[in-house]
Design a protein around this motif. Structure first.
Motif, PDB file in Angstrom:
ATOM      1  N   LYS A 102       0.848  -0.906  -0.118  1.00 47.37           N
ATOM      2  CA  LYS A 102       0.074  -0.022  -0.367  1.00 47.37           C
ATOM      3  C   LYS A 102       0.705   1.337  -0.139  1.00 47.37           C
ATOM      4  O   LYS A 102       0.544   2.503  -0.878  1.00 47.37           O
ATOM      5  CB  LYS A 102      -0.609  -0.119   1.427  1.00 47.37           C
ATOM      6  CG  LYS A 102      -2.075  -1.011   1.018  1.00 47.37           C
ATOM      7  CD  LYS A 102      -3.081  -1.134   2.365  1.00 47.37           C
ATOM      8  CE  LYS A 102      -4.141  -1.767   2.120  1.00 47.37           C
ATOM      9  NZ  LYS A 102      -4.790  -1.919   3.276  1.00 47.37           N
ATOM     10  N   ILE A 105       2.235   1.404  -3.290  1.00 51.60           N
ATOM     11  CA  ILE A 105       1.292   2.306  -4.736  1.00 51.60           C
ATOM     12  C   ILE A 105       0.468   3.247  -4.186  1.00 51.60           C
ATOM     13  O   ILE A 105       0.905   4.404  -5.091  1.00 51.60           O
ATOM     14  CB  ILE A 105      -0.258   1.622  -3.859  1.00 51.60           C
ATOM     15  CG1 ILE A 105       0.104   0.539  -4.737  1.00 51.60           C
ATOM     16  CG2 ILE A 105      -0.993   2.002  -4.741  1.00 51.60           C
ATOM     17  CD1 ILE A 105      -1.085  -1.328  -4.520  1.00 51.60           C
ATOM     18  N   GLY A 106       1.254   4.022  -2.768  1.00 50.80           N
ATOM     19  CA  GLY A 106       0.726   5.909  -2.726  1.00 50.80           C
ATOM     20  C   GLY A 106       2.001   6.547  -3.240  1.00 50.80           C
ATOM     21  O   GLY A 106       1.753   7.261  -3.806  1.00 50.80           O
ATOM     22  N   GLN A 107       2.945   6.052  -2.592  1.00 49.87           N
ATOM     23  CA  GLN A 107       4.056   6.187  -3.212  1.00 49.87           C
ATOM     24  C   GLN A 107       3.742   6.403  -4.873  1.00 49.87           C
ATOM     25  O   GLN A 107       4.456   8.067  -5.807  1.00 49.87           O
ATOM     26  CB  GLN A 107       5.774   5.767  -3.333  1.00 49.87           C
ATOM     27  CG  GLN A 107       6.553   6.652  -3.682  1.00 49.87           C
ATOM     28  CD  GLN A 107       8.092   5.784  -3.417  1.00 49.87           C
ATOM     29  OE1 GLN A 107       8.252   4.612  -1.652  1.00 49.87           O
ATOM     30  NE2 GLN A 107       9.054   6.182  -3.139  1.00 49.87           N
ATOM     31  N   ILE A 109       1.947   6.415  -6.960  1.00 46.70           N
ATOM     32  CA  ILE A 109       0.569   7.511  -7.359  1.00 46.70           C
ATOM     33  C   ILE A 109       0.832   8.762  -6.863  1.00 46.70           C
ATOM     34  O   ILE A 109       0.271   9.533  -8.142  1.00 46.70           O
ATOM     35  CB  ILE A 109      -0.493   6.802  -6.314  1.00 46.70           C
ATOM     36  CG1 ILE A 109      -1.843   5.842  -6.576  1.00 46.70           C
ATOM     37  CG2 ILE A 109      -1.714   8.156  -6.548  1.00 46.70           C
ATOM     38  CD1 ILE A 109      -2.732   4.966  -5.925  1.00 46.70           C
ATOM     39  N   ASN A 110       1.336   9.312  -5.821  1.00 43.15           N
ATOM     40  CA  ASN A 110       2.299   9.959  -5.205  1.00 43.15           C
ATOM     41  C   ASN A 110       2.671  10.731  -6.732  1.00 43.15           C
ATOM     42  O   ASN A 110       2.574  11.859  -7.442  1.00 43.15           O
ATOM     43  CB  ASN A 110       2.229  10.609  -4.457  1.00 43.15           C
ATOM     44  CG  ASN A 110       2.006  10.190  -2.393  1.00 43.15           C
ATOM     45  OD1 ASN A 110       0.131  10.561  -3.549  1.00 43.15           O
ATOM     46  ND2 ASN A 110       1.865  10.316  -1.795  1.00 43.15           N
ATOM     47  N   GLU A 112       2.872   9.956  -9.261  1.00 49.01           N
ATOM     48  CA  GLU A 112       2.514   9.629 -10.726  1.00 49.01           C
ATOM     49  C   GLU A 112       1.431  11.033 -10.805  1.00 49.01           C
ATOM     50  O   GLU A 112       1.661  12.108 -11.993  1.00 49.01           O
ATOM     51  CB  GLU A 112       1.290   8.810 -10.737  1.00 49.01           C
ATOM     52  CG  GLU A 112       2.223   7.841 -11.510  1.00 49.01           C
ATOM     53  CD  GLU A 112       2.897   7.727 -13.060  1.00 49.01           C
ATOM     54  OE1 GLU A 112       2.684   8.434 -13.672  1.00 49.01           O
ATOM     55  OE2 GLU A 112       4.393   7.748 -12.825  1.00 49.01           O
ATOM     56  N   LYS A 113       0.996  11.774  -9.742  1.00 50.75           N
ATOM     57  CA  LYS A 113       0.097  12.798  -9.350  1.00 50.75           C
ATOM     58  C   LYS A 113       1.442  14.027  -9.911  1.00 50.75           C
ATOM     59  O   LYS A 113       0.811  15.070 -10.406  1.00 50.75           O
ATOM     60  CB  LYS A 113      -0.551  13.074  -8.063  1.00 50.75           C
ATOM     61  CG  LYS A 113      -1.474  12.014  -8.024  1.00 50.75           C
ATOM     62  CD  LYS A 113      -1.830  12.689  -6.885  1.00 50.75           C
ATOM     63  CE  LYS A 113      -3.442  11.924  -6.195  1.00 50.75           C
ATOM     64  NZ  LYS A 113      -4.276  11.680  -5.122  1.00 50.75           N
TER      65      LYS A 113
END
Length: 164
Positions: A102, A105-107, A109-110, A112-113
């Protein structure tokens, strides 16, 4: 003695026969009955000892069987304990892996954002650059045509208004 003679017995022969019988009885007792009785007593003792040994062996066997059952019971308990510990360890590792996944994945996502925002900013920058180029070209064309002062003021106000 007359009685013995009346019966037809000779006292000397009777005494000799009694002595012979006693000697025979002594010899049979010493060399026949004695060893046989001794052999029978030894045989009886060996059989009794064998029975006692068999009982002891049976008791020992039962004791060993009881110990074996107890060892097996303890081994099963220990195996169950090990399995429980392994299961708990697996659950802990599973939870750690899920948390780590998780986080990753959060990293991602961050990242990619941030990448998307960077690309968006770059795109906006490019668009503004193109717009400013277009504005400059259109201003150049308008200036080429030369308007009067009033039209120039209106045009500048209009352009400034559109830029905001």
């Amino acid at each position: 003695m007359e009685l013995f003679q009346a019966l037809g017995l000779n006292l000397k022969i009777l005494t000799a026969e009694l002595v012979n019988f006693a000697v025979l009885l002594f010899v049979l007792w010493k060399f026949g009955y004695g060893p046989i009785l001794k052999f029978l007593d030894e045989r009886k003792n060996k059989i009794e000892q064998g029975v006692l040994d068999a009982k002891k062996a049976g008791e020992k066997l039962e004791e060993i069987a009881a110990k074996e059952k107890e060892v097996m019971k303890n081994a099963k308990k220990e195996a169950m304990s090990i399995l429980e510990k392994a299961k708990e360890e697996g659950e802990k590792n599973k939870e750690k892996i899920v948390v780590r996944a998780k986080e990753e994945i959060g990293q991602i996502i961050n990242e990619e954002k941030a990448k998307m925002q960077s690309e968006k900013a770059q795109t906006l920058k490019e668009i503004k650059s193109e717009i400013s180029d277009l504005v400059v070209r259109s201003v150049e064309k308008i200036i080429e045509e030369k308007f009067d002062q009033k039209k120039d003021d209106e045009l500048i106000k209009k352009i400034v208004k559109n830029l905001k």
